[in-house]
Design a protein around this motif. Structure first.
Motif, PDB file in Angstrom:
ATOM      1  N   ALA A  46      -9.267   7.769   2.272  1.00  0.00           N
ATOM      2  CA  ALA A  46     -10.725   7.874   2.363  1.00  0.00           C
ATOM      3  C   ALA A  46     -11.374   7.050   1.263  1.00  0.00           C
ATOM      4  CB  ALA A  46     -11.157   9.332   2.241  1.00  0.00           C
ATOM      5  N   ARG A  47     -12.533   6.521   1.543  1.00  0.00           N
ATOM      6  CA  ARG A  47     -13.283   5.744   0.563  1.00  0.00           C
ATOM      7  C   ARG A  47     -13.801   6.649  -0.560  1.00  0.00           C
ATOM      8  NH1 ARG A  47     -13.177   0.048   0.836  1.00  0.00           N
ATOM      9  NH2 ARG A  47     -12.777  -0.539   3.017  1.00  0.00           N
ATOM     10  N   PRO A  48     -14.154   6.079  -1.711  1.00  0.00           N
ATOM     11  CA  PRO A  48     -14.709   6.897  -2.798  1.00  0.00           C
ATOM     12  C   PRO A  48     -15.933   7.679  -2.354  1.00  0.00           C
ATOM     13  CG  PRO A  48     -14.144   4.709  -3.602  1.00  0.00           C
ATOM     14  CD  PRO A  48     -13.971   4.675  -2.112  1.00  0.00           C
ATOM     15  N   ASP A  57      -5.591   9.103  -1.420  1.00  0.00           N
ATOM     16  CA  ASP A  57      -4.377   8.317  -1.229  1.00  0.00           C
ATOM     17  C   ASP A  57      -3.862   8.518   0.192  1.00  0.00           C
ATOM     18  OD1 ASP A  57      -3.298  10.839  -1.228  1.00  0.00           O
ATOM     19  OD2 ASP A  57      -1.950  10.502  -2.921  1.00  0.00           O
ATOM     20  N   GLN A  58      -2.584   8.237   0.415  1.00  0.00           N
ATOM     21  CA  GLN A  58      -2.058   8.281   1.777  1.00  0.00           C
ATOM     22  C   GLN A  58      -2.035   9.694   2.349  1.00  0.00           C
ATOM     23  OE1 GLN A  58      -0.208   8.322  -0.839  1.00  0.00           O
ATOM     24  NE2 GLN A  58       1.813   9.208  -0.499  1.00  0.00           N
ATOM     25  N   LEU A  59      -2.096  10.700   1.498  1.00  0.00           N
ATOM     26  CA  LEU A  59      -2.125  12.085   1.962  1.00  0.00           C
ATOM     27  C   LEU A  59      -3.483  12.740   1.745  1.00  0.00           C
ATOM     28  CD1 LEU A  59       1.359  13.336   0.698  1.00  0.00           C
ATOM     29  CD2 LEU A  59       0.748  12.503   2.980  1.00  0.00           C
ATOM     30  N   GLY A  60      -4.471  11.978   1.298  1.00  0.00           N
ATOM     31  CA  GLY A  60      -5.780  12.539   1.042  1.00  0.00           C
ATOM     32  C   GLY A  60      -5.918  13.175  -0.324  1.00  0.00           C
ATOM     33  N   ARG A  61      -4.951  12.966  -1.225  1.00  0.00           N
ATOM     34  CA  ARG A  61      -5.046  13.506  -2.566  1.00  0.00           C
ATOM     35  C   ARG A  61      -5.974  12.651  -3.422  1.00  0.00           C
ATOM     36  NH1 ARG A  61       1.401  13.584  -3.253  1.00  0.00           N
ATOM     37  NH2 ARG A  61       0.902  11.441  -2.619  1.00  0.00           N
ATOM     38  N   MET A 227       2.608   5.301  -7.223  1.00  0.00           N
ATOM     39  CA  MET A 227       1.351   5.252  -6.463  1.00  0.00           C
ATOM     40  C   MET A 227       1.153   3.896  -5.806  1.00  0.00           C
ATOM     41  SD  MET A 227      -1.329   7.270  -8.948  1.00  0.00           S
ATOM     42  CE  MET A 227      -2.690   6.933  -7.805  1.00  0.00           C
ATOM     43  N   ILE A 228       1.490   2.825  -6.520  1.00  0.00           N
ATOM     44  CA  ILE A 228       1.345   1.489  -5.953  1.00  0.00           C
ATOM     45  C   ILE A 228       2.232   1.327  -4.725  1.00  0.00           C
ATOM     46  CG2 ILE A 228       1.667  -0.977  -6.408  1.00  0.00           C
ATOM     47  CD1 ILE A 228       1.029  -0.389  -9.352  1.00  0.00           C
ATOM     48  N   ARG A 229       3.468   1.821  -4.826  1.00  0.00           N
ATOM     49  CA  ARG A 229       4.393   1.706  -3.693  1.00  0.00           C
ATOM     50  C   ARG A 229       3.917   2.548  -2.513  1.00  0.00           C
ATOM     51  NH1 ARG A 229      10.075   0.787  -2.870  1.00  0.00           N
ATOM     52  NH2 ARG A 229      10.794   1.925  -1.045  1.00  0.00           N
ATOM     53  N   GLU A 230       3.506   3.777  -2.780  1.00  0.00           N
ATOM     54  CA  GLU A 230       3.143   4.689  -1.699  1.00  0.00           C
ATOM     55  C   GLU A 230       1.879   4.259  -0.974  1.00  0.00           C
ATOM     56  OE1 GLU A 230       4.870   8.968  -3.360  1.00  0.00           O
ATOM     57  OE2 GLU A 230       2.810   8.346  -3.850  1.00  0.00           O
ATOM     58  N   ASN A 231       0.930   3.690  -1.722  1.00  0.00           N
ATOM     59  CA  ASN A 231      -0.383   3.405  -1.139  1.00  0.00           C
ATOM     60  C   ASN A 231      -0.560   1.945  -0.719  1.00  0.00           C
ATOM     61  OD1 ASN A 231      -1.747   6.072  -1.519  1.00  0.00           O
ATOM     62  ND2 ASN A 231      -1.226   5.651  -3.645  1.00  0.00           N
ATOM     63  N   LEU A 237      -7.783  -0.119   3.351  1.00  0.00           N
ATOM     64  CA  LEU A 237      -8.603   1.056   3.644  1.00  0.00           C
ATOM     65  C   LEU A 237      -9.231   1.629   2.369  1.00  0.00           C
ATOM     66  CD1 LEU A 237      -6.254   2.791   6.236  1.00  0.00           C
ATOM     67  CD2 LEU A 237      -8.299   1.435   6.700  1.00  0.00           C
ATOM     68  N   ASN A 238      -8.434   1.825   1.360  1.00  0.00           N
ATOM     69  CA  ASN A 238      -8.933   2.276   0.060  1.00  0.00           C
ATOM     70  C   ASN A 238      -8.190   1.515  -1.033  1.00  0.00           C
ATOM     71  OD1 ASN A 238     -10.136   3.569  -2.085  1.00  0.00           O
ATOM     72  ND2 ASN A 238      -8.838   5.391  -1.945  1.00  0.00           N
ATOM     73  N   PRO A 239      -8.693   0.350  -1.423  1.00  0.00           N
ATOM     74  CA  PRO A 239      -7.976  -0.468  -2.407  1.00  0.00           C
ATOM     75  C   PRO A 239      -7.811   0.206  -3.761  1.00  0.00           C
ATOM     76  CG  PRO A 239     -10.179  -1.343  -1.982  1.00  0.00           C
ATOM     77  CD  PRO A 239      -9.936  -0.290  -0.961  1.00  0.00           C
ATOM     78  N   TRP A 240      -8.674   1.190  -4.095  1.00  0.00           N
ATOM     79  CA  TRP A 240      -8.573   1.855  -5.396  1.00  0.00           C
ATOM     80  C   TRP A 240      -7.256   2.610  -5.545  1.00  0.00           C
ATOM     81  CZ3 TRP A 240     -11.361   0.162  -9.085  1.00  0.00           C
ATOM     82  CH2 TRP A 240     -12.661  -0.311  -8.837  1.00  0.00           C
TER      83      TRP A 240
END
Length: 275
Positions: A46-48, A57-61, A227-231, A237-240
């Motif tokens: 999701a976006r900020p 992130d990929q799970l919405g955390r 985090m870099i690997r997972e996302n 979609l959410n570059p942050w």
């Protein structure tokens, strides 16, 4: 001449402060996370928004919370690696400078170990270590860093070991350990501080590489490299979710390296100023 010390201290403080702030933030970040690290607070990638200032992130955390919590293990591991590598290299370099046969053996061994690719060495140690985990990564990073550091330490220690007062102390019967600790290492402070900064940067990237390859921390741990690997798949979609931990790794390495360089004695600057 009297006008220089205060600006120099100010410039040193300016270069050291970012490193202190980042290290303190990384160490205390887990307590500053706004949400539970493993609890989804928004949709995947999701976006900020109001619930997650850096999005999900990929799970919405919460990305912000995981970035705040994801640097402590990296900082601690890198500091331990940099201290061990610098200390071992300083002692081996000083001993090698005082005892040339030992120095040649150390240098030849370092040359052989430097032929091993860093990623291959990391994988060999981490995957063969019983239980793996963070301790295996630290051991691998130390083993990979010492061969490079010992060459620099030996080169800096050689002219000190050849000075008259060290030779006189050796001729007077001083023990090797006394020569190393009292006569050689105190004169290598500038070199060792610079070496510490370089080895910290190298340790950050080795430990981060281990996290990216998942031979260190494992999901669902909050870790910048992990985090870099997972996302990575959700970068558009959410570059942050990728940029924030990546920027944290780069800023940490750069700021600590600058701080170590600023704390090193500025003999060259003094000479220029005096002239």
């Amino acid at each position: 001449m009297t006008a220089y010390p205060r600006p120099r201290r100010t410039a040193t403080a300016v270069r050291v402060l970012p490193a202190l702030l980042l290290v303190c933030l990384a160490l205390t970040g887990p307590w500053a996370a706004p949400h539970a690290l493993d609890t989804p607070v928004t949709g995947p990638y999701a976006r900020p928004g109001a619930d997650a200032l850096l999005g999900g992130d990929q799970l919405g955390r919460d990305v912000l919370g995981r970035v705040l919590a994801g640097g402590r293990e990296l900082v601690v591991s890198s500091l331990v690696v940099a201290l061990l590598v610098t200390g071992v290299a300083a002692v081996l370099g000083a001993v090698g400078a005082l005892r040339p046969p030992v120095g040649r053996l150390v240098e030849r061994t370092a040359d052989l170990l430097m032929l091993l690719p860093a990623v291959l060495g990391l994988l060999l140690v981490a995957l063969s270590w019983p239980g793996g985990g963070r301790l295996a990564v630290v051991a691998a990073a130390v083993g990979l860093g010492v061969p490079y550091a010992v060459r620099l330490a030996a080169a800096a220690a050689a002219p000190v070991a050849a000075t008259g007062y060290v030779e006189a102390a050796a001729a007077g019967g001083e023990r090797l350990w006394h020569l190393v600790v009292r006569d050689v290492l105190p004169h290598l402070r500038a070199t060792l501080l610079a070496l510490f900064g370089l080895r910290f940067v190298a340790a950050v990237y080795v430990v981060a590489t281990a996290g990216f390859l998942q031979v260190g921390p494992q999901p669902p741990a909050a870790d910048w490299a992990l985090m870099i690997r997972e996302n990575g798949p959700g970068l558009l979609l959410n570059p942050w979710a990728v940029l924030a931990p990546g920027a944290a790794v780069g800023l940490l390495a750069m700021s600590v390296n600058l701080a170590a360089a600023a704390l090193a004695p500025g003999t060259g600057r003094k000479a220029v100023t005096a002239r």
